[in-house]
Design a protein around this motif. Structure first.
Motif, PDB file in Angstrom:
ATOM      1  N   TYR A  70     -19.350  15.767  17.440  1.00 37.79           N
ATOM      2  CA  TYR A  70     -19.914  16.123  16.140  1.00 37.79           C
ATOM      3  C   TYR A  70     -18.877  16.238  15.018  1.00 37.79           C
ATOM      4  O   TYR A  70     -19.237  16.171  13.849  1.00 37.79           O
ATOM      5  N   CYS A  71     -17.617  16.436  15.334  1.00 37.46           N
ATOM      6  CA  CYS A  71     -16.637  16.750  14.298  1.00 37.46           C
ATOM      7  C   CYS A  71     -15.668  15.608  14.013  1.00 37.46           C
ATOM      8  O   CYS A  71     -15.283  15.397  12.861  1.00 37.46           O
ATOM      9  N   THR A  72     -15.266  14.871  15.088  1.00 37.36           N
ATOM     10  CA  THR A  72     -14.227  13.855  14.889  1.00 37.36           C
ATOM     11  C   THR A  72     -14.589  12.768  13.875  1.00 37.36           C
ATOM     12  O   THR A  72     -13.679  12.227  13.256  1.00 37.36           O
ATOM     13  N   PRO A  73     -15.885  12.413  13.674  1.00 36.49           N
ATOM     14  CA  PRO A  73     -16.146  11.355  12.687  1.00 36.49           C
ATOM     15  C   PRO A  73     -15.491  11.644  11.341  1.00 36.49           C
ATOM     16  O   PRO A  73     -15.017  10.728  10.684  1.00 36.49           O
ATOM     17  N   CYS A  74     -15.431  12.924  10.933  1.00 39.09           N
ATOM     18  CA  CYS A  74     -14.750  13.257   9.676  1.00 39.09           C
ATOM     19  C   CYS A  74     -13.407  13.945   9.915  1.00 39.09           C
ATOM     20  O   CYS A  74     -12.409  13.616   9.289  1.00 39.09           O
ATOM     21  N   ASP A  80      -7.000  16.757  11.248  1.00 34.95           N
ATOM     22  CA  ASP A  80      -6.310  16.658   9.958  1.00 34.95           C
ATOM     23  C   ASP A  80      -7.214  16.117   8.846  1.00 34.95           C
ATOM     24  O   ASP A  80      -6.777  15.951   7.714  1.00 34.95           O
ATOM     25  N   GLY A  81      -8.470  15.831   9.171  1.00 31.16           N
ATOM     26  CA  GLY A  81      -9.414  15.423   8.133  1.00 31.16           C
ATOM     27  C   GLY A  81      -9.357  13.954   7.774  1.00 31.16           C
ATOM     28  O   GLY A  81      -9.821  13.568   6.714  1.00 31.16           O
ATOM     29  N   HIS A  82      -8.778  13.114   8.655  1.00 37.27           N
ATOM     30  CA  HIS A  82      -8.727  11.679   8.367  1.00 37.27           C
ATOM     31  C   HIS A  82      -9.564  10.892   9.373  1.00 37.27           C
ATOM     32  O   HIS A  82      -9.117   9.875   9.904  1.00 37.27           O
ATOM     33  N   GLY A  83     -10.768  11.358   9.629  1.00 41.31           N
ATOM     34  CA  GLY A  83     -11.647  10.694  10.587  1.00 41.31           C
ATOM     35  C   GLY A  83     -12.139   9.358  10.066  1.00 41.31           C
ATOM     36  O   GLY A  83     -11.914   8.991   8.910  1.00 41.31           O
ATOM     37  N   GLY A  89     -14.754   6.354   3.082  1.00 47.16           N
ATOM     38  CA  GLY A  89     -15.094   6.813   1.745  1.00 47.16           C
ATOM     39  C   GLY A  89     -15.699   8.202   1.632  1.00 47.16           C
ATOM     40  O   GLY A  89     -16.002   8.644   0.531  1.00 47.16           O
ATOM     41  N   PHE A  90     -15.890   8.887   2.736  1.00 49.75           N
ATOM     42  CA  PHE A  90     -16.412  10.257   2.661  1.00 49.75           C
ATOM     43  C   PHE A  90     -15.313  11.162   2.099  1.00 49.75           C
ATOM     44  O   PHE A  90     -14.143  10.978   2.427  1.00 49.75           O
ATOM     45  N   PRO A  91     -15.674  12.139   1.222  1.00 50.36           N
ATOM     46  CA  PRO A  91     -14.629  13.021   0.661  1.00 50.36           C
ATOM     47  C   PRO A  91     -13.874  13.716   1.805  1.00 50.36           C
ATOM     48  O   PRO A  91     -14.515  14.278   2.682  1.00 50.36           O
ATOM     49  N   PRO A  92     -12.548  13.648   1.824  1.00 48.02           N
ATOM     50  CA  PRO A  92     -11.812  14.214   2.965  1.00 48.02           C
ATOM     51  C   PRO A  92     -11.969  15.726   3.053  1.00 48.02           C
ATOM     52  O   PRO A  92     -11.828  16.423   2.040  1.00 48.02           O
TER      53      PRO A  92
ATOM     54  N   VAL B  59     -21.883   2.769  16.259  1.00 49.45           N
ATOM     55  CA  VAL B  59     -21.300   3.175  17.549  1.00 49.45           C
ATOM     56  C   VAL B  59     -19.983   2.439  17.804  1.00 49.45           C
ATOM     57  O   VAL B  59     -18.943   3.069  17.992  1.00 49.45           O
ATOM     58  N   ALA B  60     -20.032   1.102  17.800  1.00 49.63           N
ATOM     59  CA  ALA B  60     -18.808   0.353  18.087  1.00 49.63           C
ATOM     60  C   ALA B  60     -17.869   0.392  16.878  1.00 49.63           C
ATOM     61  O   ALA B  60     -16.656   0.512  17.028  1.00 49.63           O
ATOM     62  N   GLY B  61     -18.418   0.308  15.680  1.00 47.54           N
ATOM     63  CA  GLY B  61     -17.584   0.251  14.487  1.00 47.54           C
ATOM     64  C   GLY B  61     -16.981   1.594  14.120  1.00 47.54           C
ATOM     65  O   GLY B  61     -15.785   1.704  13.881  1.00 47.54           O
ATOM     66  N   LEU B  62     -17.805   2.636  14.047  1.00 46.74           N
ATOM     67  CA  LEU B  62     -17.329   3.938  13.584  1.00 46.74           C
ATOM     68  C   LEU B  62     -16.973   4.876  14.730  1.00 46.74           C
ATOM     69  O   LEU B  62     -16.329   5.900  14.517  1.00 46.74           O
TER      70      LEU B  62
END
Lengths: 162, 218
Positions: A70-74, A80-83, A89-92, B59-62
């Motif tokens: 749930y958290c690593t995408p961002c 460090d906030g560079h997911g 393009g999401f605000p870091p 899934v594969a990309g992100l």
């Protein structure tokens, strides 16, 4: 002529047969009367007050697993906030390793997951309270990992780094 | 009196009779085979959706985990179709003007769920629970295929009773280590625990109880 009536009637009855793959049933998401109101003096199930559990290795491993979902995408694996979504393009978000967040109480991370913060949506609908505590504990571990010294490594494992 | 039929009529009669018989047999075979084809079962057939959501990109990309959106899959009968807020977790900030996401924004603004079209539909007389399959080491890909390679989502397996029984009769070879359940690209390697060892790890004594009628028909 009369003799044909019975077979014809049976054939007509057969037209009502199907394989029962789709049966009449109540669709529980059908909005009958609109969203139910929360009775006064109660809290919604997922927002019941929850106490921080004792920190165990099991809790940290659960936290690591949930953090990666749930958290690593961002926030990225490092926190460090560079997911990946931030790279798109999401605000870091702030790094966990700033002095401000290193001093923040564990409750702060729990509350942010429950209520959201800034551009971050609440995750209360996706992460159960126990898992939020587990993630908060894992964030603490992440913070320590980025500021670790020789003294944090047990003597028998120190050799592996040299 | 001259003959009514010329000698070649014998051949025509034989061919006609054979063709009629062939049509009968072929018709019955088609009637029986047709519902059993992947075409009739809509296997590998992308379903049109209000938003052309790409699992491949997400899934594969992100690198999103299945559970980021299908978050009830481990504890519930249904995997959970994400509410609009899950989409807007990111799309409130990125691709905010994309025309393709207009239905998502409309859904949030009007507080109306997006009406996705169902892809995998089990008959209503089948009891199926996602949670127990995850808990017992069955990976998503065992039924749903390589979802992370699907630009448009389609049904990857026939999902017939035969398909379910193939695994319920002999689950061992399909089981995975716990940390590979959500990895759609996982393959069994030489280092993987043996099917028998995985059966033991997940406390599946033998397949006998898994083929009881009442396991799936309740």
């Amino acid at each position: 002529m009369k003799g044909a009536l019975v077979p014809i009637a049976m054939l007509v009855c057969l037209t009502a047969c199907d394989d029962m793959s789709n049966q009449a049933k109540q669709r529980h998401y059908a909005p009958a009367v609109g969203p139910a109101a929360v009775p006064s003096n109660t809290v919604e199930y997922l927002d019941r007050p929850s106490q921080a559990p004792p920190v165990t290795l099991e809790l940290l491993e659960r936290g690591q697993e949930r953090f990666r979902i749930y958290c690593t995408p961002c926030h990225s694996e490092l926190g460090d906030g560079h997911g990946m979504v931030v790279q798109r393009g999401f605000p870091p978000p702030p790094s966990y390793h700033t002095e401000h967040l290193r001093q923040a109480p564990v409750q702060h991370f729990y509350d942010v997951m429950t209520q959201g913060y800034g551009a971050m949506y609440p995750f209360a609908d996706r992460v159960r309270p126990e898992d939020r505590w587990a993630i908060a504990a894992y964030i603490r571990a992440l913070q320590r990992s980025q500021n670790a010294t020789d003294g944090d490594i047990s003597a028998d494992r120190r050799g592996a780094l040299e | 009196m001259p003959a009514i039929f010329r000698p070649s009529a014998n051949l025509a009669a034989a061919v006609t009779l054979l063709a009629l018989a062939g049509l009968g047999v072929g018709g019955v075979a088609l009637w029986w085979l047709w519902p059993r084809t992947d075409y009739a079962r809509h296997v590998r057939w992308p379903v049109g959706q209000p938003v052309p959501f790409s699992h491949e990109h997400h899934v594969a990309g992100l690198g999103l985990d299945c559970r980021f959106c299908h978050n009830s899959v481990e504890v519930s009968a249904t995997a959970g179709l994400p509410p609009t807020t899950t989409c807007m977790t990111c799309h409130s900030q990125i691709w905010t003007n994309a025309a393709v996401l207009a239905p998502v924004r409309l859904s949030l603004a009007s507080d109306t769920p997006i009406a996705w079209n169902r892809i995998n539909d089990l008959p209503d007389y089948v009891y199926f629970n996602h949670g127990i399959h995850i808990a017992k080491g069955v990976g998503c890909a065992s039924c749903h295929g390589e979802v992370d390679r699907m630009a448009l989502t389609y049904k990857a397996s026939s999902l017939t009773m035969q398909f379910c029984l193939d695994c319920h009769r002999d689950p061992g070879p399909r089981l995975r280590p716990k940390d590979q359940i959500f990895n759609t690209q996982w393959q069994r390697t030489a280092d993987t625990a043996s099917p028998a060892a995985l059966m033991g790890e997940y406390h599946l004594r033998n397949g006998r109880r898994l083929t009881d009628c009442s396991i799936c028909h309740r």
